[in-house]
Each structure stands twice: as C-alpha cells, then as structure tokens.
Motif scaffolding. Structure first.
Motif, PDB file in Angstrom:
ATOM      1  N   PRO A 395       0.817  -1.218   0.000  1.00 43.30           N
ATOM      2  CA  PRO A 395       0.000   0.000   0.000  1.00 43.30           C
ATOM      3  C   PRO A 395       0.852   1.271   0.000  1.00 43.30           C
ATOM      4  CG  PRO A 395       0.195  -0.859   2.227  1.00 43.30           C
ATOM      5  CD  PRO A 395       1.134  -1.658   1.369  1.00 43.30           C
ATOM      6  N   PRO A 396       1.239   1.815  -1.137  1.00 44.04           N
ATOM      7  CA  PRO A 396       2.064   3.032  -1.120  1.00 44.04           C
ATOM      8  C   PRO A 396       1.406   4.184  -0.386  1.00 44.04           C
ATOM      9  CG  PRO A 396       1.143   2.638  -3.313  1.00 44.04           C
ATOM     10  CD  PRO A 396       0.887   1.403  -2.511  1.00 44.04           C
ATOM     11  N   LEU A 397       0.082   4.241  -0.405  1.00 41.51           N
ATOM     12  CA  LEU A 397      -0.618   5.341   0.249  1.00 41.51           C
ATOM     13  C   LEU A 397      -0.493   5.286   1.766  1.00 41.51           C
ATOM     14  CD1 LEU A 397      -3.830   5.307  -1.968  1.00 41.51           C
ATOM     15  CD2 LEU A 397      -2.078   7.081  -1.955  1.00 41.51           C
ATOM     16  N   TRP A 398      -0.037   4.160   2.310  1.00 44.03           N
ATOM     17  CA  TRP A 398       0.110   4.031   3.760  1.00 44.03           C
ATOM     18  C   TRP A 398       1.537   4.311   4.230  1.00 44.03           C
ATOM     19  CZ3 TRP A 398      -2.642  -1.312   4.998  1.00 44.03           C
ATOM     20  CH2 TRP A 398      -3.939  -1.285   4.474  1.00 44.03           C
ATOM     21  N   VAL A 434       5.324  -7.397  -7.704  1.00 41.92           N
ATOM     22  CA  VAL A 434       4.775  -6.400  -6.784  1.00 41.92           C
ATOM     23  C   VAL A 434       3.507  -5.777  -7.357  1.00 41.92           C
ATOM     24  CG1 VAL A 434       5.242  -4.250  -5.559  1.00 41.92           C
ATOM     25  CG2 VAL A 434       7.095  -5.895  -5.951  1.00 41.92           C
ATOM     26  N   VAL A 435       2.461  -5.710  -6.527  1.00 38.80           N
ATOM     27  CA  VAL A 435       1.228  -5.031  -6.924  1.00 38.80           C
ATOM     28  C   VAL A 435       0.856  -4.015  -5.849  1.00 38.80           C
ATOM     29  CG1 VAL A 435       0.390  -6.995  -8.265  1.00 38.80           C
ATOM     30  CG2 VAL A 435      -0.278  -6.792  -5.866  1.00 38.80           C
ATOM     31  N   PHE A 436       0.241  -2.916  -6.280  1.00 37.20           N
ATOM     32  CA  PHE A 436      -0.269  -1.918  -5.343  1.00 37.20           C
ATOM     33  C   PHE A 436      -1.697  -2.274  -4.940  1.00 37.20           C
ATOM     34  CE2 PHE A 436       2.333   2.051  -6.838  1.00 37.20           C
ATOM     35  CZ  PHE A 436       3.486   1.464  -6.339  1.00 37.20           C
ATOM     36  N   HIS A 437      -2.044  -1.894  -3.735  1.00 44.33           N
ATOM     37  CA  HIS A 437      -3.444  -1.968  -3.339  1.00 44.33           C
ATOM     38  C   HIS A 437      -3.795  -0.746  -2.510  1.00 44.33           C
ATOM     39  CE1 HIS A 437      -3.501  -2.654   1.015  1.00 44.33           C
ATOM     40  NE2 HIS A 437      -2.469  -3.459   0.891  1.00 44.33           N
ATOM     41  N   SER A 438      -5.091  -0.459  -2.467  1.00 45.14           N
ATOM     42  CA  SER A 438      -5.591   0.651  -1.653  1.00 45.14           C
ATOM     43  C   SER A 438      -6.347   0.142  -0.425  1.00 45.14           C
ATOM     44  CB  SER A 438      -6.541   1.524  -2.472  1.00 45.14           C
ATOM     45  OG  SER A 438      -7.727   0.809  -2.780  1.00 45.14           O
ATOM     46  N   ASP A 439      -6.910  -1.078  -0.511  1.00 48.92           N
ATOM     47  CA  ASP A 439      -7.799  -1.630   0.515  1.00 48.92           C
ATOM     48  C   ASP A 439      -9.051  -0.773   0.658  1.00 48.92           C
ATOM     49  OD1 ASP A 439      -8.543  -3.599   2.297  1.00 48.92           O
ATOM     50  OD2 ASP A 439      -7.498  -2.728   4.005  1.00 48.92           O
ATOM     51  N   TYR A 440      -9.417  -0.074  -0.403  1.00 51.11           N
ATOM     52  CA  TYR A 440     -10.607   0.770  -0.384  1.00 51.11           C
ATOM     53  C   TYR A 440     -11.844  -0.088  -0.138  1.00 51.11           C
ATOM     54  CZ  TYR A 440     -13.770   4.510  -1.806  1.00 51.11           C
ATOM     55  OH  TYR A 440     -14.753   5.479  -1.821  1.00 51.11           O
ATOM     56  N   VAL A 442     -11.787   0.329   3.213  1.00 54.40           N
ATOM     57  CA  VAL A 442     -11.226   0.210   4.557  1.00 54.40           C
ATOM     58  C   VAL A 442     -10.245   1.356   4.788  1.00 54.40           C
ATOM     59  CG1 VAL A 442      -9.842  -1.229   6.085  1.00 54.40           C
ATOM     60  CG2 VAL A 442     -11.594  -2.269   4.634  1.00 54.40           C
ATOM     61  N   SER A 443      -9.432   1.634   3.769  1.00 56.95           N
ATOM     62  CA  SER A 443      -8.696   2.897   3.723  1.00 56.95           C
ATOM     63  C   SER A 443      -9.452   3.815   2.769  1.00 56.95           C
ATOM     64  CB  SER A 443      -7.266   2.670   3.240  1.00 56.95           C
ATOM     65  OG  SER A 443      -6.509   2.030   4.237  1.00 56.95           O
ATOM     66  N   PRO A 444      -9.637   5.075   3.129  1.00 54.14           N
ATOM     67  CA  PRO A 444     -10.602   5.908   2.406  1.00 54.14           C
ATOM     68  C   PRO A 444     -10.118   6.480   1.080  1.00 54.14           C
ATOM     69  CG  PRO A 444      -9.625   7.147   4.204  1.00 54.14           C
ATOM     70  CD  PRO A 444      -9.108   5.748   4.325  1.00 54.14           C
ATOM     71  N   MET A 445      -8.901   6.132   0.648  1.00 54.09           N
ATOM     72  CA  MET A 445      -8.380   6.717  -0.581  1.00 54.09           C
ATOM     73  C   MET A 445      -7.984   5.626  -1.577  1.00 54.09           C
ATOM     74  SD  MET A 445      -5.111   9.282  -1.170  1.00 54.09           S
ATOM     75  CE  MET A 445      -5.686  10.479   0.012  1.00 54.09           C
ATOM     76  N   MET A 446      -8.481   5.739  -2.796  1.00 50.29           N
ATOM     77  CA  MET A 446      -8.062   4.892  -3.918  1.00 50.29           C
ATOM     78  C   MET A 446      -7.682   5.852  -5.037  1.00 50.29           C
ATOM     79  SD  MET A 446     -10.185   1.878  -5.893  1.00 50.29           S
ATOM     80  CE  MET A 446     -11.479   3.026  -6.393  1.00 50.29           C
ATOM     81  N   ASN A 447      -6.385   6.062  -5.260  1.00 51.21           N
ATOM     82  CA  ASN A 447      -5.965   7.194  -6.074  1.00 51.21           C
ATOM     83  C   ASN A 447      -4.698   6.867  -6.835  1.00 51.21           C
ATOM     84  OD1 ASN A 447      -4.575   9.877  -6.551  1.00 51.21           O
ATOM     85  ND2 ASN A 447      -6.565  10.567  -5.785  1.00 51.21           N
ATOM     86  N   VAL A 448      -4.772   6.914  -8.153  1.00 50.70           N
ATOM     87  CA  VAL A 448      -3.638   6.554  -9.014  1.00 50.70           C
ATOM     88  C   VAL A 448      -2.488   7.536  -8.838  1.00 50.70           C
ATOM     89  CG1 VAL A 448      -2.874   6.384 -11.414  1.00 50.70           C
ATOM     90  CG2 VAL A 448      -5.035   5.316 -10.717  1.00 50.70           C
ATOM     91  N   LYS A 449      -2.776   8.836  -8.959  1.00 47.75           N
ATOM     92  CA  LYS A 449      -1.688   9.820  -8.946  1.00 47.75           C
ATOM     93  C   LYS A 449      -0.982   9.871  -7.593  1.00 47.75           C
ATOM     94  CE  LYS A 449      -4.681  13.785  -7.846  1.00 47.75           C
ATOM     95  NZ  LYS A 449      -5.269  15.053  -8.361  1.00 47.75           N
ATOM     96  N   TYR A 450      -1.727   9.770  -6.498  1.00 46.59           N
ATOM     97  CA  TYR A 450      -1.085   9.800  -5.183  1.00 46.59           C
ATOM     98  C   TYR A 450      -0.340   8.503  -4.894  1.00 46.59           C
ATOM     99  CZ  TYR A 450      -3.782  14.050  -4.175  1.00 46.59           C
ATOM    100  OH  TYR A 450      -4.316  15.315  -4.203  1.00 46.59           O
ATOM    101  N   SER A 451      -0.777   7.405  -5.476  1.00 45.53           N
ATOM    102  CA  SER A 451      -0.025   6.149  -5.327  1.00 45.53           C
ATOM    103  C   SER A 451       1.353   6.283  -5.961  1.00 45.53           C
ATOM    104  CB  SER A 451      -0.795   4.994  -5.968  1.00 45.53           C
ATOM    105  OG  SER A 451      -1.988   4.723  -5.269  1.00 45.53           O
ATOM    106  N   ILE A 452       1.413   6.877  -7.140  1.00 52.76           N
ATOM    107  CA  ILE A 452       2.697   7.104  -7.803  1.00 52.76           C
ATOM    108  C   ILE A 452       3.551   8.061  -6.983  1.00 52.76           C
ATOM    109  CG2 ILE A 452       3.794   8.050  -9.876  1.00 52.76           C
ATOM    110  CD1 ILE A 452       1.265   7.132 -11.415  1.00 52.76           C
TER     111      ILE A 452
END
Length: 543
Positions: A395-398, A434-440, A442-452
């Motif tokens: 989860p890059p967003l975490w 490796v794969v990205f996940h958001s867990d949306y 459960v985590s409130p953000m699912m976002n391509v640009k912010y993941s990058i």
C-alpha cells in the motif's frame, strides 16, 4: 463490427512497443497499436474516433485488493465518518451521526464507518447518548474494530457469557463483566454478515462502487473476501452481470473463516460457486483468509511482543499451519490461489512457511498466492516472497509517517521497526511480482496519482497533508509504480494475456490522464486530472 480509433499519447506498458500515438479497437479488443495514419487506414469508414489530443493514455488501471460491496455500502448505505480525517474528533463524529439519523428516520438500524481510534476510550454510552432506541454500530476505518450501542449489543446477542467465551481482548467488558460495546477481530467478522440487507440492496451498492472505481480510472479489481460483508454478494454480482450492468471486471477471492474445519471441503464449495456464478465481469479466482488484524488495534501478529504489552504479540487468526497448507494445495488443484490479510511480520513469516511446504507437494511455483498489507517484513521473508513466487500487495498510500499513527506504531513496536515499515523496492529487488493496493474503502483513498507520488516520495504532497517521509530507501521508480497498477496486477489474476498492457489481442481497457506519469515533474503528477476511462473500447467515464 464495432470499431473505435483511440488517439493520444499512449503509454502501453508493452516492453516491445512502449509508446504509440493510436490504437484501433475492434469489438472491444485491440486490433492495432501504432501510428494514427495506419490506424485510420485499417479502420472502417464508420469507425468511432476518440481523440484525446495531448493527453496520456494508459492501460486501464487495476486494483489488487479492495472490497466492492463495502465500498458501495459506505457510499450510500452508511454514515461516513472518514471526512474527519486521521485526527479523531468524537464531537464531529457525533454531529455526523446525528445528522445521518435525522435524515434517515425510517431506518430500523444505523451503521457508520471511518472512525479513527486514539488513546481516548469510548464505550456504548457514547452511542447510547446519540441513539438510545435503535441499534447503532460505529466501525473503525480499518474495519477490524467496532463500537456498538446497547440496542446493537442486544441485537447481536453479545452478553457476558459471549464475552467470556470469545475473550476479553476481543470483547471488552466493564467492571461487572458485561460487554461495554467495543469489539474487534472475530466478533466483528461474525456480526458483519448478519447486518440487515437484501440482494437488491447489495446490487445497488455494487453499482455505486462501480461508479467510484470507473471514475477513478480503475477498470478491474480484486475483491478480497467478496462475501465478507454478506454471503449474497457473489449472487448480486452474478445477477448484475446477467442483467448486462457490470462494466468493472471483478476477480473475487471467497472468504474463508479462521482455521476452517475442512479446507478441502471449503475449496470444493468455492469451486462449485465459481462454476455457477463466474462470468466475464465477475470471476472467482481463489480464497481469502485473515491471518491477523492490524497493529493500531494491537491485533497485528508481530514477530515480537508489543512493547506496551509484554508477553503478547498480537492476534493469530488463521494460525493452523497444516490447514493452511491444505488450503493452498486444494486451491492449486482447482487452478486457484489463496489471498491473505497479513499485516504483522509474524503473520507473513507464518504464511511463507505454509506456501513453501505446499509448493513441496504441488511443485507449482507459480500459483500466485497473495499476501496483502505487509506492514512489517524481515529481509529474509522478503527474499522468500520472491523465491516462492508469492505476490506482495503493498500500500504506497500508507507509507508516510502519519501524525498520531506513526507515534502509536513507535509505542507498540519501537522506532527502529516503525521506520522500516512498508517495504516496496526490496520486493522488486527480490524478483517478486509487486502489486499496489488501496484496501478501499477500509482505507478511504483509492488514487492513481497519489499512489505514484507516495511510492516515489514516501510522503504526501504538501497541499494534501503535511507529513514526514518514511523509509525512503524503499522508494521506487515511476515505471515500477505503473507496472504495480497494470501488468503486475493482471499477472496476479492470471490475466496478463488479456489485460494490463495495450497490446494486440488484449481487452481494450484504458485510462486517460492529462499528465505523463513517467516523465513529468513529480509535483505535476500530484496535480494530475483524469480525463476518461475506457472499457471494452467504449468510454464509460468522462470527466
């Protein structure tokens, strides 16, 4: 024959032809990728043209681990507490709950989600003051803890005997041994499937979720525990596909309870449901189990004791080695994988040992079992992830050191381990898919640009939230990020021959942004806007 010409700056994720200016789609499949002139020459005279000018076209982005029913449920069926953000504010939660109840007086049951916990402890009295006459449940953002009011405890049948049976770590009690309203882990997952709903309700939630995903540029997802919210969710997906309403492809992992009595029988059940319910847009690909909980709730299964609770290293949920090995082996026989929630380092160490033993039986090093979240992982277990062909869903967003949460982690596991959280680059270095996940959601953000952005910077843009970067040695390149949201996720689903890159013969799913994610300044990436989402060659979302 439906034909569409797609024009723009195409980033294909195909190593043989990484860039193009046009694609020709015939009946939802790529028939040509290359120059605009040749695409127009090959197309019929009545071909539709989608010209995106100087914008950038990517393969449709893929989400490896989310929860579709829950996402739609939170969007239109519950009070949403997540706008309060990462700083708990019980006064604001109270306002949101009261407003939701006032707007929905006809309901017999109230639910809220997105609550963030802190050191302040609240019990059923907090909710009774808001809603004394009907059941009210407030679930944490992480999904592993709940607060119930008195009426909800009565509805659930949670009394002193139940608390004693389940254990006071999972069902908190007052000085009289009576449940005080706070529950976590097993009891939560016991309650969720019992929440009042119908197939028609679930179908409405799934369509709301589909709109959220498509408007985010996501064209296919992995639903991790598809019936964890309600057992009728697979049936709802199936009916929507039969009705021609599904556009978002969903690859589903069916929920397996902790230390299931008969893994063989469970896989047989899943295989039977796959045969009955799977289609093109909803397809069952494996089983999903929870190994542990989450560190912030003291339920992540760590390799060591919690610093503030000596002698305790977290909740071991599915911890029967032999049963997990059997589950993996039986899934392999059916051409399926096992997908696990593995937050703490102890859970990951356990699972990799099970996979290694299962592979000695099956001889299959390409089953693509998934370990999701991976908060803390030892270097040796990172190496084993690559060696076993397992899929790390990260989860890059975490990754940033979020205020409050970071200090909590330090208090629970120590600064050294907290600073090593969420490896990503090391998994790539070990040769893992490796794969990205958001867990949306459960985590409130699912976002391509912010993941990058967060994968490269290990922090958020300053205009989103000012947080410190964490574990910068684990930062990765833009191309690695794009792969972790496209072709690598397709491999997780065993669908790399059909999606994940813009290539001849693959499904024509694409996402258009006004930004070159590979070459533009990273701060510009953070400001990117989605332009359109294309599924089967047809524009299904336009900004």
């Amino acid at each position: 024959m439906r034909q569409t010409i797609i024009l723009g700056n195409i980033i294909t994720m195909d190593e043989k032809r990484p860039f193009a200016k046009a694609a020709l789609v015939k009946n939802g499949v790529f028939a040509y990728i290359g120059s605009a002139e040749e695409a127009k020459r090959l197309a019929s005279k009545d071909a539709q043209v989608l010209d995106y000018g100087d914008n950038f076209i990517y393969p449709g982005f893929l989400e490896s681990h989310c929860h579709g029913h829950l996402a739609g449920y939170r969007a239109i069926g519950q009070a949403d507490l997540s706008p309060v953000g990462i700083n708990t504010d019980y006064a604001k939660y109270r306002e949101i709950l009261k407003d939701f109840i006032a707007k929905n007086p006809q309901r017999d049951f109230y639910l809220a989600a997105g609550w963030m916990e802190n050191e302040e402890y609240v019990n059923k009295t907090y909710l009774d003051e808001i809603c004394p006459d009907k059941p009210l449940i407030m679930q944490t953002a992480g999904g592993h803890s709940m607060l119930l009011n008195t009426k909800a405890l009565e509805w659930a049948g949670f009394d002193a005997a139940y608390a004693k049976k389940m254990g006071y770590d999972l069902v908190h009690v007052d000085e009289n041994g009576t449940p005080d309203g706070y529950i976590c882990e097993g009891p939560v997952f016991e309650i969720v499937p019992k929440l009042p709903t119908t197939v028609e309700d679930i179908k409405a939630y799934l369509l709301a979720w589909q709109d959220i995903a498509l408007s985010s540029g996501i064209t296919a997802v992995g639903d991790a525990g598809v019936e964890v919210v309600h057992k009728l969710a697979p049936q709802a997906y199936h009916e929507l596909e039969e009705e021609g309403k599904l556009k978002l492809r969903t690859y589903a992992y069916m929920y397996v309870t902790d230390n299931i009595d008969s893994p063989k029988a469970e896989i047989a059940r899943i295989a039977a449901e796959r045969a009955e319910l799977s289609g093109e847009y909803f397809h069952i690909v494996g089983a999903k189990a929870f190994l542990d909980g989450v560190t912030e709730a003291h339920t992540g299964w760590q390799n060591q004791d919690y610093l503030d609770q000596p002698g305790y290293h977290g909740a071991e949920r599915f911890n029967d080695h032999d049963k997990m090995v059997e589950l993996i082996v039986e899934a392999d026989k059916e051409g399926m994988a096992v997908h696990v929630h593995s937050e703490g380092g102890g859970a990951t160490h356990f699972m990799l040992g099970c996979i290694e033993d299962a592979e000695k039986i099956t001889g299959n090093l390409d089953q693509r079992n998934v370990l999701a979240h991976l908060h803390f992982v030892t270097p040796e277990d990172i190496r084993r992830m690559g060696a076993t062909g397992s899929v790390p869903a990260v989860p890059p967003l975490w990754t940033p050191a979020a205020p409050g949460l970071y200090e909590q982690e330090v208090g629970y596991v120590g600064k050294e381990l907290a600073d090593q959280a969420y490896p990503i680059k090391s998994f790539y270095d070990a040769g893992a898919n490796v794969v990205f996940h958001s867990d949306y959601p459960v985590s409130p953000m699912m976002n391509v640009k912010y993941s990058i952005y967060t994968a490269e910077k290990r922090t958020y843009p300053k205009d989103v939230i000012d947080v410190s970067a964490r574990n910068l040695p684990e930062a990765i390149t833009r191309e690695q990020s794009l792969r972790a949201m496209t072709i690598n996720v397709a491999r997780q689903f065993h669908q790399e021959h059909r999606m994940g890159s813009i290539e001849f013969g693959k499904i024509a799913n694409m996402t258009v942004f006004d930004c070159d994610f590979l070459h533009d300044d990273i701060e510009k990436v953070a400001q990117a806007n989605i332009v359109a989402t294309i599924v089967d060659g047809e524009e299904v979302y336009k900004a």
